[in-house]
Motif scaffolding. Structure first.
Motif, PDB file in Angstrom:
ATOM      1  N   PHE A 111       3.284  -4.070   5.006  1.00 43.97           N
ATOM      2  CA  PHE A 111       1.916  -4.502   4.700  1.00 43.97           C
ATOM      3  C   PHE A 111       0.898  -3.392   4.944  1.00 43.97           C
ATOM      4  N   ILE A 112       1.287  -2.342   5.708  1.00 42.82           N
ATOM      5  CA  ILE A 112       0.352  -1.222   5.890  1.00 42.82           C
ATOM      6  C   ILE A 112       0.097  -0.500   4.572  1.00 42.82           C
ATOM      7  N   PHE A 113       0.982  -0.692   3.591  1.00 44.09           N
ATOM      8  CA  PHE A 113       0.770  -0.133   2.260  1.00 44.09           C
ATOM      9  C   PHE A 113      -0.028  -1.088   1.380  1.00 44.09           C
ATOM     10  N   THR A 114       0.338  -2.370   1.402  1.00 44.94           N
ATOM     11  CA  THR A 114      -0.216  -3.314   0.426  1.00 44.94           C
ATOM     12  C   THR A 114      -1.599  -3.830   0.798  1.00 44.94           C
ATOM     13  N   TRP A 115      -1.825  -4.142   2.055  1.00 48.40           N
ATOM     14  CA  TRP A 115      -3.114  -4.722   2.427  1.00 48.40           C
ATOM     15  C   TRP A 115      -4.287  -3.784   2.177  1.00 48.40           C
TER      16      TRP A 115
ATOM     17  N   LEU B 176      -2.904  -3.865 -10.235  1.00 50.43           N
ATOM     18  CA  LEU B 176      -4.071  -3.494  -9.439  1.00 50.43           C
ATOM     19  C   LEU B 176      -3.721  -2.730  -8.166  1.00 50.43           C
ATOM     20  N   LEU B 177      -2.628  -3.102  -7.498  1.00 51.42           N
ATOM     21  CA  LEU B 177      -2.268  -2.431  -6.249  1.00 51.42           C
ATOM     22  C   LEU B 177      -2.008  -0.939  -6.459  1.00 51.42           C
ATOM     23  N   ALA B 178      -1.422  -0.607  -7.591  1.00 48.44           N
ATOM     24  CA  ALA B 178      -1.139   0.806  -7.869  1.00 48.44           C
ATOM     25  C   ALA B 178      -2.393   1.544  -8.312  1.00 48.44           C
ATOM     26  N   TRP B 179      -3.094   1.001  -9.297  1.00 54.65           N
ATOM     27  CA  TRP B 179      -4.238   1.713  -9.878  1.00 54.65           C
ATOM     28  C   TRP B 179      -5.428   1.768  -8.929  1.00 54.65           C
ATOM     29  N   ALA B 180      -5.531   0.801  -7.993  1.00 62.44           N
ATOM     30  CA  ALA B 180      -6.623   0.845  -7.020  1.00 62.44           C
ATOM     31  C   ALA B 180      -6.495   2.070  -6.119  1.00 62.44           C
TER      32      ALA B 180
ATOM     33  N   MET C  77       0.125 -12.780  -3.662  1.00 60.83           N
ATOM     34  CA  MET C  77       1.245 -11.878  -3.943  1.00 60.83           C
ATOM     35  C   MET C  77       1.029 -10.512  -3.298  1.00 60.83           C
ATOM     36  N   ALA C  78      -0.200 -10.026  -3.309  1.00 58.96           N
ATOM     37  CA  ALA C  78      -0.479  -8.692  -2.783  1.00 58.96           C
ATOM     38  C   ALA C  78      -0.394  -8.629  -1.265  1.00 58.96           C
ATOM     39  N   THR C  79      -0.621  -9.753  -0.597  1.00 59.59           N
ATOM     40  CA  THR C  79      -0.629  -9.765   0.869  1.00 59.59           C
ATOM     41  C   THR C  79       0.595 -10.458   1.456  1.00 59.59           C
ATOM     42  N   ASP C  80       1.576 -10.754   0.651  1.00 60.41           N
ATOM     43  CA  ASP C  80       2.797 -11.437   1.110  1.00 60.41           C
ATOM     44  C   ASP C  80       3.526 -10.574   2.147  1.00 60.41           C
TER      45      ASP C  80
ATOM     46  N   LEU D 263       8.325  -4.932  -3.579  1.00 58.58           N
ATOM     47  CA  LEU D 263       6.879  -4.724  -3.444  1.00 58.58           C
ATOM     48  C   LEU D 263       6.566  -3.553  -2.522  1.00 58.58           C
ATOM     49  N   TYR D 264       7.147  -3.550  -1.320  1.00 65.37           N
ATOM     50  CA  TYR D 264       6.842  -2.482  -0.374  1.00 65.37           C
ATOM     51  C   TYR D 264       7.366  -1.138  -0.862  1.00 65.37           C
ATOM     52  N   ALA D 265       8.557  -1.155  -1.468  1.00 63.14           N
ATOM     53  CA  ALA D 265       9.124   0.104  -1.967  1.00 63.14           C
ATOM     54  C   ALA D 265       8.254   0.694  -3.067  1.00 63.14           C
ATOM     55  N   PHE D 266       7.802  -0.147  -3.998  1.00 58.91           N
ATOM     56  CA  PHE D 266       6.940   0.353  -5.069  1.00 58.91           C
ATOM     57  C   PHE D 266       5.595   0.816  -4.528  1.00 58.91           C
TER      58      PHE D 266
END
Length: 487
Positions: free
Chosen positions: A72-76, A154-158, A298-301, A317-320
């Motif tokens: 989650f340190i990547f996604t949040w 969005l997670l990638a392009w942000a 989905m983004a914060t799962d 998700l975390y790997a990507f």
């Protein structure tokens, strides 16, 4: 799709100070940082070549134990940035312009360059593979596509947007020659952070080599009936990228990106028209609103209380997202380089929102199209819908050009972060790592995703440090300006 002459005259050359190649740090320091970076990359290559089993086991252990629990340190942060940027876009701050004068590149060329560098070659590869992976695992087509949206949207392009805007403001408005070092004080920590950023770029582009090598190998075998070795293909790809780098930013990367975009749209339209256009359109219209509604969850799962879900998140998700962190610096710095004269609002639209929508459309077209025909990869899909072989040739050329623009721009960024005239060297380093990983066998995509995920752990903290230092510097400068104005 041409650059205006006036902007060309006003803009610095790719080797100028505004691109991060100033002389703010002593030459000895810059070379020391480069040597240390080379040593780390060489150590990775040698370790993978001599101890392949232990190397893979170590990667999997770190990925499972660290990323599986702390992913989650990547996604949040990426999720928070995506929301913040949308809000900022509609405030007066959205009018902030990076540098003076008109944009250096025409909008279509600009978007083509950032798309080709950001993930064009990855979409060609995973547009068919990821939906198939998920449906083979028992997920519905809708859920498979929603997962793909979440991984590539969005997670990638942000992240690309945040780093691009940060470096653009630092270079063009704050007049920093080397923001990656100056923001952290040009001390030992800034050097260590710089090393991790360049190493992650090298690893990230070794993934691009693999994205290009496997489908090109398949395409050449189908077109010519000859099976070329991955090592030979990687060497040829590296040579092409070096040739492109010699032609300069406004010729090599720009021209190739324009053709890339044209070829990619041709392929997408071909698959759309020749498969199930009605299902594709209805799926796209239905799933995009659903993605936006489910995006926060989905983004914060984090898979709370569900070990199987945590393992899935670590693999997907975390790997990507960790892989995107490995690409954020190289792509973000490149976006900053080509975005002089643009506004923050224009970057939010052009770097995050429009590319996210296009990525979603891409996955629906290639995902629904391939699943409807029961094919396993993009070449099989193209061969099935077009027996003439024309689209197969377009696909092979598109993969080649996407790769060349990615490798060339990554070499440019490594050069910007280290020393002058080192672009060819960094491309060769990326190729060497890709060759060694190809020797390991197994699922090469997953191996490289694991490698870049592990490498992204220090990179993530380095990026967080840069962002915090940037905010502190901006607040300090605004406070100084306010004091001077009041006096």
């Amino acid at each position: 799709m041409t650059t205006s002459s006036s902007s060309s005259e006003q803009s610095p050359s790719p080797e100028g100070p505004a691109c991060g190649l100033g002389d703010s740090a002593p030459a000895a320091d810059k070379y020391l940082t480069s040597v240390a970076t080379v040593a780390v990359v060489a150590l990775l290559i040698v370790t993978a070549a001599i101890f392949p089993t232990g190397f893979l086991d170590s990667l999997n252990l770190i990925k499972t134990s660290v990323i599986g629990n702390l992913g989650f340190i990547f996604t949040w942060p990426a999720f928070a940035v995506s929301l913040l940027m949308v809000v900022v876009c509609f405030t007066p701050l959205g009018k902030l312009r990076f540098g003076e004068g008109p944009p250096e590149f025409h909008t279509l060329s600009w978007m083509g360059m950032l798309f080709a560098t950001g993930m064009g070659i990855g979409l060609l590869t995973w547009g068919v593979l990821e939906p198939k992976y998920h449906t083979d695992a028992g997920l519905s087509t809708d859920m498979a596509l929603l997962n793909a949206f979440n991984h590539w949207g969005l997670l990638a392009w942000a992240g690309y947007l945040a780093i691009g805007a940060l470096f653009a403001h630092a270079m063009y408005n704050m007049k920093m020659a080397k923001p990656a070092e100056e923001l952290l004080g040009n001390g030992i920590w800034s050097k260590l952070n710089l090393i991790s950023l360049v190493v992650s770029t090298v690893i990230g582009l070794s993934l691009s080599f693999t994205y290009a090598t496997i489908p090109i190998q398949q395409g050449l075998q189908k077109l010519l009936g000859i099976e070329f070795s991955p090592t030979l293909i990687i060497c040829v790809l590296a040579a092409c990228a070096i040739i492109s780098s010699a032609s300069g930013l406004k010729r090599g990367i720009k021209w190739l990106s324009n053709y890339n975009t044209l070829f990619a749209i041709t392929l997408m339209v071909g698959v759309l028209v020749l498969t199930v256009p009605g299902d594709i359109f209805s799926t796209f219209v239905r799933l995009v609103p659903e993605y936006l509604l489910k995006y926060p969850a989905m983004a914060t799962d984090i898979g709370l209380g569900d070990p199987e879900r945590k393992a899935w998140l670590a693999d997907w998700l975390y790997a990507f997202e960790a892989a995107w962190y490995g690409w954020f610096i190289f792509t973000g710095v490149f976006i900053a380089r080509i975005s002089k004269g643009r506004t923050l609002r224009g970057m939010v639209l052009g770097v995050m929102l429009v590319p996210t929508l296009f990525s979603c459309l891409w996955f629906v077209v290639f995902g629904v199209g391939s699943l409807s025909l029961g094919v396993d990869d993009v070449f099989a899909l193209i061969d099935t819908v077009d027996t003439s072989g024309i689209l197969s040739i377009v696909l092979t050329i598109n993969i080649l050009l996407f790769f060349i623009t990615s490798a060339d721009s990554a070499g440019l960024v490594c050069e910007m972060l280290t020393v002058n005239r080192s672009r060819a060297f960094w491309i060769i380093a990326m190729a060497a790592l890709a060759i060694v990983v190809s020797w390991l066998g197994g699922d090469v995509y997953k191996t490289l995703l694991s490698l870049i995920s592990v490498a992204a752990i220090p990179v993530a903290f380095g990026i967080f440090a840069l962002v915090i230092a940037f905010v502190v510097r901006v607040r300090r400068e605004r406070a100084s300006t306010a004091i001077i104005t009041n006096q």
